[in-house]
Design an enzyme around this catalytic site. Sequence first.
Site, PDB file in Angstrom:
ATOM      1  N   ASP A 156       0.221  -0.189  -0.002  1.00 46.61           N
ATOM      2  CA  ASP A 156       1.129   1.185  -0.566  1.00 46.61           C
ATOM      3  C   ASP A 156       1.890   0.399  -1.194  1.00 46.61           C
ATOM      4  OD1 ASP A 156       2.411   2.495  -1.275  1.00 46.61           O
ATOM      5  OD2 ASP A 156       1.393   4.117  -0.258  1.00 46.61           O
ATOM      6  N   LYS A 182       6.454   4.566  -8.826  1.00 52.20           N
ATOM      7  CA  LYS A 182       7.804   4.884  -9.002  1.00 52.20           C
ATOM      8  C   LYS A 182       8.062   3.522 -10.359  1.00 52.20           C
ATOM      9  CE  LYS A 182       9.014   6.193  -4.952  1.00 52.20           C
ATOM     10  NZ  LYS A 182       7.986   6.462  -3.615  1.00 52.20           N
ATOM     11  N   TYR A 223       5.249   6.088   4.559  1.00 48.63           N
ATOM     12  CA  TYR A 223       4.971   7.515   3.673  1.00 48.63           C
ATOM     13  C   TYR A 223       4.398   6.849   2.701  1.00 48.63           C
ATOM     14  CZ  TYR A 223       5.754  11.200   0.840  1.00 48.63           C
ATOM     15  OH  TYR A 223       5.498  12.689   0.306  1.00 48.63           O
TER      16      TYR A 223
HETATM   17  C1  LIG Z   1       7.377   6.823  -3.292  1.00 52.06           C
HETATM   18  C2  LIG Z   1       6.037   7.033  -2.134  1.00 52.06           C
HETATM   19  C3  LIG Z   1       4.613   7.167  -2.318  1.00 52.06           C
HETATM   20  C4  LIG Z   1       4.434   8.492  -3.749  1.00 52.06           C
HETATM   21  O1  LIG Z   1       4.630   8.535  -4.324  1.00 52.06           O
HETATM   22  P1  LIG Z   1       5.061   9.305  -5.206  1.00 52.06           P
HETATM   23  O2  LIG Z   1       5.197   9.335  -7.122  1.00 52.06           O
HETATM   24  O3  LIG Z   1       6.563  10.568  -4.566  1.00 52.06           O
HETATM   25  O4  LIG Z   1       3.997  10.843  -5.228  1.00 52.06           O
HETATM   26  C5  LIG Z   1       3.623   7.222  -1.832  1.00 52.06           C
HETATM   27  N1  LIG Z   1       4.220   5.568  -1.439  1.00 52.06           N
HETATM   28  C6  LIG Z   1       5.287   5.329  -0.633  1.00 52.06           C
HETATM   29  C7  LIG Z   1       5.377   4.125   0.246  1.00 52.06           C
HETATM   30  C8  LIG Z   1       6.434   5.865  -1.634  1.00 52.06           C
HETATM   31  O5  LIG Z   1       7.581   4.948  -1.845  1.00 52.06           O
END
Ligand SMILES: *Cc1c(COP(=O)(O)O)cnc(C)c1O
Length: 441
Positions: free
Chosen positions: A238, A266, A143
């Site tokens: 990511d 995060k 994701y």
């Molecule tokens: C949570 C997450 C996102 C998205 O971040 P948001 O602040 O919710 O937009 C993207 N990549 C990874 C790996 C994530 O865990």
Amino acid sequence: MYKKSKELFAEAGEVIPGGVNSPVRAFKSLTHQPLFIEKGEGSRVYDADGNTYLDYVGSWGPLILGHAHPRIVKTISETAAKGTSFGAPTALETEMARLVVEAVPSLELVRMVNSGTEAVMSALRVARGYTKRNKVIKFIGCYHGHCDSFLIRAGSGAAALGYPDSPGVTKGTARDTIALPFNDLKAVQETFAAYGNEIAAVVIEPVAGNMGLVTPQNGYLAGLREVTRASGALLIFDEVMTGFRVAHGGAQEYYNIDPDLTALGKIIGGGLPVGAYGGKREIMEQVAPVGPVYQAGTLSGNPLAMAVGIETLKMLKEPGFYAELAEKCRVLVSGIAAAAEKQGVSIQAHGIGSMFGIFFNAHPVTDFESACRSDLESFKVFFRALLKEGIYMAPSAFESGFISAVHSKRDLEDTAAATEKAFAAVQRAREEKQTAGKLIS
Ligand SMILES: *Cc1c(COP(=O)(O)O)cnc(C)c1O
């Protein structure tokens, strides 16, 4: 037991789609009422019905220091008193950038944004601008936020709800995204052999945390580094979830890999909305106002988020912080594994840094397909039983759990003991189902 939450959820549904501002909060895959949270403190959250839970969601990752940490609360109030946003540069932004660049090995320049979604989306735009190529490889079950290019076989909330692709994403966008199985280097090499000169970037969660927790196999990330470098494509990590989580310098430090671009989010916001993307100077100088790739944000780098980020990152620099956290996670994961074994339930228990996850699966889970072969019914029983025991785990079989620095040894022992009861409930449910099956036939 959840009467007030039930009422609040019904009211929310009158004015918010599905009653929530992010789908996974609705507990939809669980046939359980979502909990409305009233407050958090340390390792615990308190719901509207007066129940208390040990929290392993941690706002889905950011809260590595637990809820309402006194230093964070103090920072917020002191900073807010001086104004929350100016749309002009502040010294706080430089301090924050410096802390991030110093910690994450591959970063030379970093730009602040407001969410992880924005961070990954912007990193991809830079990669496309820099390479002058269009296609992107992502991995099934990873994701990367809800930007169109990545809503293709995207795990997490989408996996739990069973719509991996979303209406509203155009065919043109989908055509430029190639989704391959996680941990399958050969598939990537073959794709490069076929389309190498069209591929702008490979985007990956270096430790996959949105299909449950799945770690990269030996040599996989290094293989991705090699094949991207050979073809002139960029490697984007990511690390929105793994950054400052699996190690101080993220998964790139843990596995010693040097990506071209990195997305963060995060934890770096310490519970406020922050994302960031950065990488090699030469590549990041593509970004406006230095270069032609446009990216902007009214509230980007706002003082409130920066001050909280700075305070958080300073605390993470304390010697031994990550070693202690990882040790706690090991204790929890081995406690859970032992509890499952004692109750005769086969699981796969994974942990890295302070992330953990379990699959109700007798076989190794290495990618999204094997994750999907897990027993989702048993997860539901397990989740509900834990809730009754006062343990709040992520409300989906396809999410990771997080430990914070303020989870005590006692918290973790209580949790392991609670999981044993929950595994017993799983075993009972399985036996009942078998008996019912026999009665029918
Ligand atoms: C949570 C997450 C996102 C998205 O971040 P948001 O602040 O919710 O937009 C993207 N990549 C990874 C790996 C994530 O865990």
